[in-house]
Design an enzyme around this catalytic site. Structure first.
Site, mmCIF file in Angstrom:
data_model
loop_
_atom_site.group_PDB
_atom_site.id
_atom_site.type_symbol
_atom_site.label_atom_id
_atom_site.label_comp_id
_atom_site.label_asym_id
_atom_site.label_seq_id
_atom_site.Cartn_x
_atom_site.Cartn_y
_atom_site.Cartn_z
ATOM 1 N N GLN A 25 5.001 39.793 -35.609
ATOM 2 C CA GLN A 25 4.498 38.594 -34.938
ATOM 3 C C GLN A 25 2.983 38.609 -34.857
ATOM 4 O OE1 GLN A 25 6.626 35.965 -34.240
ATOM 5 N NE2 GLN A 25 7.750 37.427 -35.488
ATOM 6 N N HIS A 76 0.801 36.981 -37.607
ATOM 7 C CA HIS A 76 0.700 35.528 -37.779
ATOM 8 C C HIS A 76 -0.734 35.059 -37.577
ATOM 9 C CE1 HIS A 76 4.646 33.860 -38.565
ATOM 10 N NE2 HIS A 76 5.181 34.682 -37.692
ATOM 11 N N GLU A 128 9.744 33.312 -26.859
ATOM 12 C CA GLU A 128 10.186 32.606 -28.055
ATOM 13 C C GLU A 128 11.215 33.461 -28.796
ATOM 14 O OE1 GLU A 128 8.259 30.834 -32.218
ATOM 15 O OE2 GLU A 128 7.174 32.335 -31.054
ATOM 16 N N HIS A 129 10.848 34.696 -29.110
ATOM 17 C CA HIS A 129 11.746 35.651 -29.770
ATOM 18 C C HIS A 129 12.004 36.810 -28.821
ATOM 19 C CE1 HIS A 129 9.256 33.919 -33.163
ATOM 20 N NE2 HIS A 129 10.469 33.640 -33.590
ATOM 21 N N ASP A 185 13.279 34.584 -39.121
ATOM 22 C CA ASP A 185 12.229 33.717 -39.641
ATOM 23 C C ASP A 185 12.605 33.107 -40.980
ATOM 24 O OD1 ASP A 185 10.512 34.032 -37.523
ATOM 25 O OD2 ASP A 185 9.352 35.651 -38.440
ATOM 26 N N HIS A 214 21.698 -9.534 -10.785
ATOM 27 C CA HIS A 214 22.615 -8.468 -11.186
ATOM 28 C C HIS A 214 23.994 -8.698 -10.558
ATOM 29 C CE1 HIS A 214 19.059 -6.308 -12.587
ATOM 30 N NE2 HIS A 214 19.817 -5.307 -13.019
#
Length: 434
Positions: A263, A266, A331-332, A365, A424
């Protein structure tokens, strides 16, 4: 190269503040970015193709002289796919098949039921007509983003998928183009940045306006997506990639070090955190990190990411680790432990959960099957991975029989009177059968 890795202890008096500081992400748009994006969107809305071409020439240094040169024809996509080395082409096909098969399970169908008086109620589920897929093309090429964004749309039944991908200096990536052909993308434009988002949202003379825009991008892309939301749907505003690994101390420390690297490589803002109740194991992983880092091709990016936003956290127990997971809402999440399934009922917040010692986040991924577009920055507390359901919309179905209209008219009329909405009440009561 020696890293100064952050080490935290959950029982420290100032731990809560340290963790908040570690998790804080201030990568939101500055006023300058917002102003620039607003100007770009307005320029694209008013000038269409000519504005997009000018901005693409300026920001991507694209050599195109006409807008037509920015569209990649299907024949070129097919050539790109066929030109891939056999092993890579087969890997792309295998990944696409797995991702499609997984997402087929997510399809939602229409349903209805009829009540005793003949009133019919239900829900009609339909795909979106046209979606836009943004594929990053800056620091690296991401064919996996094509698969993960286009295939769920395809499975959902979306008829038109418009893909945009920046091509700095006019350079194209065959793997990305080949993935677009494999996924059945309808049209591909070599556009990036806020101008690509604006073109998708509002349409130009050549780029058709879409109903929803999905896919990650830089701060200008994220800001533009936020700005056009409401005119079109968007998937999410994604922050940097992140991983939380929880380990019981029994996994090879080199494996865990590399999972953290996966990670961190990235970009410099990515976040990698390891949690364990085994202090000696944290020491072993740190030693692996220091030893393996010099071998990494993207070692400078990894080093910056780990030093600025990474951490090794010592907790007192498994329960404290679980509390940490739900606090971070990663996230992961890698559960590198003996019995990960036993933990699942207690994990409330995580984008994707990778279970067991042999399950590297990296397979998610690319090819495991589930989507890799996941909620970041703690948003797993309230949002979910991208899926087929993001490319479907639902319409409620209501059909009243005469008897049902009478029953519902009495109920609705009474409630409308309570809200002082006379029309209504009268509308509902007109259908009452005495």
């Amino acid at each position: 190269m020696t890293l100064n890795l952050r080490r935290l202890q959950a029982d420290a008096s100032d731990f809560a503040g340290q963790l908040d500081q570690l998790l804080s992400w201030e990568g939101v748009s500055s006023k300058e970015v917002q102003s620039s994006v607003e100007a770009i969107i307005q320029q694209v809305r008013s000038q269409g193709d000519s504005a997009v071409l000018e901005l693409t020439q300026k920001f991507d240094r694209h050599p195109a002289r006409t807008f037509a040169e920015l569209e990649i024809p299907q024949s070129q996509l097919k050539v790109a796919f066929d030109s891939l080395p056999v092993a890579r082409r087969e890997a792309l096909q295998a990944a696409a098949e797995r991702v499609s098969r997984y997402h087929e399970k997510q399809k939602q169908g229409s349903w209805q039921y009829t009540e005793e008086d003949g009133t019919l109620l239900g829900q009609q589920v339909m795909p979106l007509d046209r979606v836009g897929v943004y594929v990053p093309g800056g620091k690296a090429a991401y064919p996996s983003s094509v698969l993960m964004n286009a295939l769920p749309a395809k499975v959902a039944g979306v008829k038109e998928i418009i893909m945009v991908v920046p091509a700095p200096n006019g350079e194209l990536n065959s793997l990305v183009l080949g993935a677009a052909w494999l996924c059945g993308v309808t049209r591909v434009f070599t556009l990036g940045g806020a101008q690509a988002v604006a073109a998708l949202a509002y349409g130009t003379q050549t780029v058709p306006a879409v109903d929803k825009i999905v896919g990650p991008g830089n701060i200008f892309v994220a800001t533009a997506k936020r700005a056009v939301f409401g005119k079109v749907g968007i998937d999410m505003i994604a922050g940097p990639s992140e991983i939380l690994v929880v380990c019981d101390g029994q996994t090879d420390p080199d494996w865990i070090a590399m999972d953290l690297f996966s990670q961190a490589e990235h970009d410099e803002d990515a976040q990698s955190i390891l949690v364990s109740w085994d202090k000696a194991y944290l020491d072993r992983v740190e030693a692996s990190i220091q030893r393996l880092l010099p071998e990494m091709e993207r070692r400078d990016i990894i080093a910056t990411s780990l030093q600025e936003r990474g951490a090794l956290i010592e907790v007192a127990s498994e329960q404290e680790a679980i509390a940490m997971i739900n606090r971070i809402a990663p996230e992961h999440l890698e559960l590198s432990i003996a019995d990960p399934e036993a933990w699942l009922p207690q994990i409330r917040h995580a984008g994707a959960i990778f279970m067991g010692r042999y399950t590297a986040e990296a397979v998610g991924d690319y090819c495991a099957g589930p989507n890799h577009v996941l909620p970041t920055s703690g948003t797993a507390r309230f949002s979910s991975p991208l899926g087929v359901y993001d490319f479907q919309k639902r319409s409620s179905l209501i059909f009243c029989s005469p008897e049902g209209a009478s029953e519902l008219g009495r109920i609705a009329g009474e409630l409308a009177d309570g809200e002082a909405l006379t029309a209504h009440a009268r509308s509902a009561r007109y259908r009452i059968q005495d």
